[in-house]
Design a protein around this motif. Structure first.
Motif, PDB file in Angstrom:
ATOM      1  N   ILE A 187       6.972   5.876 -13.155  1.00 43.02           N
ATOM      2  CA  ILE A 187       6.153   4.873 -12.488  1.00 43.02           C
ATOM      3  C   ILE A 187       4.714   5.362 -12.347  1.00 43.02           C
ATOM      4  O   ILE A 187       4.440   6.560 -12.428  1.00 43.02           O
ATOM      5  CB  ILE A 187       6.742   4.542 -11.097  1.00 43.02           C
ATOM      6  CG1 ILE A 187       7.131   5.816 -10.348  1.00 43.02           C
ATOM      7  CG2 ILE A 187       7.957   3.629 -11.257  1.00 43.02           C
ATOM      8  CD1 ILE A 187       8.075   5.635  -9.186  1.00 43.02           C
ATOM      9  N   SER A 188       3.786   4.437 -12.180  1.00 46.32           N
ATOM     10  CA  SER A 188       2.402   4.872 -11.960  1.00 46.32           C
ATOM     11  C   SER A 188       1.671   3.966 -10.989  1.00 46.32           C
ATOM     12  O   SER A 188       1.976   2.779 -10.874  1.00 46.32           O
ATOM     13  CB  SER A 188       1.642   4.983 -13.286  1.00 46.32           C
ATOM     14  OG  SER A 188       0.932   3.816 -13.584  1.00 46.32           O
ATOM     15  N   VAL A 189       0.748   4.557 -10.270  1.00 47.60           N
ATOM     16  CA  VAL A 189      -0.151   3.840  -9.360  1.00 47.60           C
ATOM     17  C   VAL A 189      -1.532   4.496  -9.486  1.00 47.60           C
ATOM     18  O   VAL A 189      -1.660   5.541 -10.129  1.00 47.60           O
ATOM     19  CB  VAL A 189       0.317   3.930  -7.880  1.00 47.60           C
ATOM     20  CG1 VAL A 189       1.642   3.207  -7.674  1.00 47.60           C
ATOM     21  CG2 VAL A 189       0.426   5.377  -7.421  1.00 47.60           C
ATOM     22  N   LEU A 190      -2.539   3.893  -8.888  1.00 52.94           N
ATOM     23  CA  LEU A 190      -3.842   4.566  -8.858  1.00 52.94           C
ATOM     24  C   LEU A 190      -3.669   5.936  -8.208  1.00 52.94           C
ATOM     25  O   LEU A 190      -2.875   6.100  -7.274  1.00 52.94           O
ATOM     26  CB  LEU A 190      -4.866   3.754  -8.061  1.00 52.94           C
ATOM     27  CG  LEU A 190      -5.357   2.439  -8.660  1.00 52.94           C
ATOM     28  CD1 LEU A 190      -6.602   1.961  -7.909  1.00 52.94           C
ATOM     29  CD2 LEU A 190      -5.650   2.541 -10.140  1.00 52.94           C
ATOM     30  N   ILE A 191      -4.437   6.908  -8.679  1.00 54.79           N
ATOM     31  CA  ILE A 191      -4.344   8.268  -8.156  1.00 54.79           C
ATOM     32  C   ILE A 191      -4.581   8.289  -6.640  1.00 54.79           C
ATOM     33  O   ILE A 191      -3.863   8.962  -5.900  1.00 54.79           O
ATOM     34  CB  ILE A 191      -5.375   9.185  -8.858  1.00 54.79           C
ATOM     35  CG1 ILE A 191      -5.071   9.235 -10.364  1.00 54.79           C
ATOM     36  CG2 ILE A 191      -5.362  10.587  -8.263  1.00 54.79           C
ATOM     37  CD1 ILE A 191      -6.203   9.781 -11.203  1.00 54.79           C
ATOM     38  N   SER A 192      -5.543   7.489  -6.191  1.00 52.67           N
ATOM     39  CA  SER A 192      -5.869   7.487  -4.767  1.00 52.67           C
ATOM     40  C   SER A 192      -4.717   6.941  -3.918  1.00 52.67           C
ATOM     41  O   SER A 192      -4.683   7.160  -2.717  1.00 52.67           O
ATOM     42  CB  SER A 192      -7.151   6.682  -4.523  1.00 52.67           C
ATOM     43  OG  SER A 192      -7.101   5.444  -5.207  1.00 52.67           O
ATOM     44  N   ARG A 193      -3.785   6.217  -4.548  1.00 54.01           N
ATOM     45  CA  ARG A 193      -2.659   5.664  -3.782  1.00 54.01           C
ATOM     46  C   ARG A 193      -1.407   6.527  -3.863  1.00 54.01           C
ATOM     47  O   ARG A 193      -0.389   6.206  -3.237  1.00 54.01           O
ATOM     48  CB  ARG A 193      -2.333   4.251  -4.306  1.00 54.01           C
ATOM     49  CG  ARG A 193      -3.443   3.266  -4.023  1.00 54.01           C
ATOM     50  CD  ARG A 193      -3.213   1.909  -4.674  1.00 54.01           C
ATOM     51  NE  ARG A 193      -4.359   1.035  -4.423  1.00 54.01           N
ATOM     52  CZ  ARG A 193      -4.762   0.065  -5.238  1.00 54.01           C
ATOM     53  NH1 ARG A 193      -4.109  -0.175  -6.361  1.00 54.01           N
ATOM     54  NH2 ARG A 193      -5.804  -0.671  -4.930  1.00 54.01           N
ATOM     55  N   VAL A 194      -1.469   7.613  -4.653  1.00 58.48           N
ATOM     56  CA  VAL A 194      -0.272   8.425  -4.884  1.00 58.48           C
ATOM     57  C   VAL A 194       0.305   9.000  -3.587  1.00 58.48           C
ATOM     58  O   VAL A 194       1.519   8.890  -3.348  1.00 58.48           O
ATOM     59  CB  VAL A 194      -0.551   9.542  -5.922  1.00 58.48           C
ATOM     60  CG1 VAL A 194       0.525  10.610  -5.882  1.00 58.48           C
ATOM     61  CG2 VAL A 194      -0.657   8.952  -7.324  1.00 58.48           C
ATOM     62  N   PRO A 195      -0.497   9.609  -2.696  1.00 56.18           N
ATOM     63  CA  PRO A 195       0.107  10.236  -1.506  1.00 56.18           C
ATOM     64  C   PRO A 195       0.896   9.232  -0.644  1.00 56.18           C
ATOM     65  O   PRO A 195       2.042   9.491  -0.289  1.00 56.18           O
ATOM     66  CB  PRO A 195      -1.110  10.794  -0.745  1.00 56.18           C
ATOM     67  CG  PRO A 195      -2.156  10.999  -1.803  1.00 56.18           C
ATOM     68  CD  PRO A 195      -1.953   9.876  -2.781  1.00 56.18           C
TER      69      PRO A 195
END
Lengths: 466, 466
Positions: free
Chosen positions: B342-350
């Protein structure tokens, strides 16, 4: 044409003052930089949101009028010209930076943001938007995406396409789609984002984009090298590219230097006049790299590929050397040049240039040709200058004849009749030189999927079969 | 199903020995790495040329049988599984490098060339093909293009898409199209090349590709850093990325290290066990860069983001450190992991990881979760390990339930339900979590343009409406 009822409905969508129908506005927003077509827009509308654009497109489907998108109007293929009574959608009011994600180096902007505005915004975040070209001060992101704009840094950073991680579009049917949403990795079916990039607004209109930014380049150095022949330009390219990551590799001919230096603002890089010049740029990330570049320069001199050359020692010198290349378009404008923007594989460039030169020389021995271009990408700008004693109409008529031979040569070399300017209306008759009949049939079928009533930028790229 | 007449015609196209119908072959070429579906192919054909592929596709249109493309069969979403009596087109015989243009750094290959074969070919030209992942020894270029494969170097070099400058395809209708022909710049209408990349063979089959190569990376260095928490991983990413051009940035959890080191072949990078680890790689183009990296490391230690760390001093150490990341998939295989990509924006990962952890912990407190992934691209691999006392069927049934919650969370964060593995059949029921109903309707309409009889890889990505 636009009915009074449709006009009222447009005013209801965007507000009365945001629909212009005065002659001046119709003329201003009805054209791009192409001057071959007479503007004939019915109205100019200035929406502020994606939803307003959607309402306009839906109205166009109901009331059966055509729409033309308008950005910075710097296009060179009449992709944004309203020549047939269309309503123009100007994105001038959609000029906001909406969001920034630092960890992703990602910025979300409206389509009407000017390229230079985005470059400056990136700079303020200590980042860099690397798509750059002469019209960056006027062109808008939406237009750049519509034509997949290239420019002078493609060899290192690629085309506009490489920097678009998401798009919000309104399709010709009037659907709002959010495509890819800024992600780097997303393998969930056909990537419609890439279909809209370069579609010149014929599938729908880009209203917002998620754009990736890059770290700023450091300690850029420019070299300008004078070469005895074109083959040497290619040798210089392969020599430097094997050792350094070039951020630009441009070339231009002596006639281009004469035009630019004639203005008096820009000096020759060195006393010797040579048939061709290469301009290359790289990041000198260490002193060793600078020394390496000097060693490569000396190697090129020893091989006889370089007659003389200079390397910038500071930012001012760098800017002045760049002007030798960037001022060409402006300084040849007074000669009413007939422009072609073509590309072939880099390895085919020398043979291709020789063929084109032979065609021009044979047919028009008294025409001057200015060659320049992004040779590191195989992209050549062929500019035929109008002799002073020929009228503009006579000149363009003659160029149309040579055009066919140029494009036949492009086809022979499996090249592109439009490397970075798009097809619009000016290249429409020649599309078949770069795309097969089968391909063009698929393009038309895709257009019909997104725009069944042919309301978004009809008559651009191709004409639908009656 | 395949009629005897159609089988004879297939034999006439490729030769009798190049059509296999024995049980072993049907089982071997009828599946990819996904194990949820039972292979049920009717025949396997082995064409050698684009024209043979075209003849097969045309026959399928006439005789109304379905085709499944088969490359290295390393797919993880059942995109290349023949579960419904399809004829499989294997590209195993189309494994030749056809042409190389040095000045363009461009190679033309057949679709069946194995990724590692291309990497080696590039190496022989003193160049580099940067798309790399664990299955590079088996996966074929055609399959990589079909799924827009990513892997471990995306942060610097991008996805497969970035390296494809041209495609030869046979569409579902049976047309041969040569798309973009290797050019960097080509603004002549919709870029169908990008539509075929990531289409999983549902619009037609890629038979040849023009692939761009890159200069070889120099003096690569790998650091593995142990961190006290996930937030520190993100801080390390932004700290290093601001100063160095990273060629990789991976992360993995302590449980992953335990699995990999349990085999005895790979040692812990340092004595301390920490909840998370970051692996980063960069080119040390000068001694100054190496010193800079050490200074950044020390800064991270001072900030409390790093407990301990190592940097590779030679190629062997570099390879060993990479094994901590690359051996994860293989060593957790014995725990029958339920995989999500899966992937999301890096800023939303945490925030995203915290949400997913909460879901898994709440629903299945006794399930172990191994996290790893390409964090520099926002791409996470979530692996739920099967408890020893649970049967495989029970375990997968339970995971299906958690799946829905995971994908709802992906949707909440505007993410992708499949970052780099494609949709195939395994993710088909969940496509709506990443693409809107309007988007999916356009995908289906595009499918019908290229494949009106639904013969190429039907039932993958989406089902057409009856």
């Amino acid at each position: 044409m636009l009915t009074p009822s449709a006009l009222h409905q447009l005013q209801a969508i965007v507000g009365e003052t945001r629909v212009k129908t005065d002659a001046d506005s119709l003329k201003t927003w009805g054209v791009d930089w192409t001057k071959h077509f007479t503007p004939a827009a019915s109205a100019i509308v200035f929406p502020a949101t994606t939803e307003e654009v959607q309402a306009i497109v839906r109205l166009a489907n109901v009331e059966k009028f055509a729409l033309v998108p308008s950005g910075g109007r710097t296009g060179l293929s009449a992709g944004a010209v309203a020549a047939s009574g269309e309503v123009v959608i100007s994105f001038d009011r959609m000029n906001k930076v909406l969001e920034f994600h630092a960890a992703d180096r990602l910025v979300r902007v409206q389509a009407g943001v000017v390229t230079e505005q985005l470059q400056q915004y990136a700079d303020e975040q200590d980042l860099y938007y690397p798509v750059d070209f002469a019209s960056a001060g006027s062109s808008q992101i939406g237009g750049n995406i519509g034509t997949n704009a290239g420019g002078i840094k493609v060899i290192r950073y690629g085309m506009t396409r490489n920097w678009v991680l998401g798009l919000t579009v309104v399709t010709g049917k009037g659907d709002i789609l959010r495509l890819n949403k800024g992600m780097i990795k997303n393998a969930t079916g056909y990537d419609l984002r890439h279909l809209f990039i370069g579609a010149e607004g014929t599938l729908g209109f880009v209203t917002e984009a998620e754009i990736k930014l890059e770290r700023k380049p450091r300690n850029l150095k420019v070299m300008v090298l004078g070469t005895p022949d074109f083959a040497s330009v290619m040798n210089i390219l392969s020599t430097f590219q094997a050792q350094l990551d070039l951020t630009a590799f441009e070339f231009f001919s002596e006639l281009a230097v004469q035009c630019v230096t004639a203005s008096g603002d820009v000096a020759r890089p060195f006393p010797e006049a040579t048939p061709f010049y290469a301009l290359l740029e790289f990041e000198a990330l260490s002193e060793a790299m600078e020394e390496q570049a000097m060693a490569l320069f000396e190697h090129c001199v020893e091989q006889g590929w370089v007659v003389n050359g200079v390397m910038s020692q500071n930012e001012t010198q760098l800017q002045n050397l760049w002007r030798l290349r960037e001022d060409i378009s402006e300084t040849i404008a007074k000669y009413t040049p007939y422009k072609n923007d073509i590309s072939v594989l880099i390895s085919r460039v020398p043979a291709f240039i020789a063929d084109i030169d032979a065609i021009v020389t044979e047919n028009y021995p008294d025409f001057d040709v200015v060659w320049f271009g992004h040779i590191g990408d195989g992209n050549l700008h062929l500019n035929i200058l109008k002799p002073a004693d020929l009228s503009k109409d006579e000149f363009f008529a003659k160029c149309q004849v040579v055009n066919k031979q140029v494009f036949e040569t492009v086809q022979k070399y499996d090249g592109s009749i439009s490397a970075e300017h798009g097809v619009g209306m000016t290249k429409k008759p020649y599309l078949g030189y770069s795309r097969s009949p089968e391909e063009i049939a698929y393009l038309k079928a895709i257009k019909q999927v997104f725009d069944p009533n042919n309301v978004v930028n009809p008559g651009k790229i191709f004409d639908l079969d009656a």
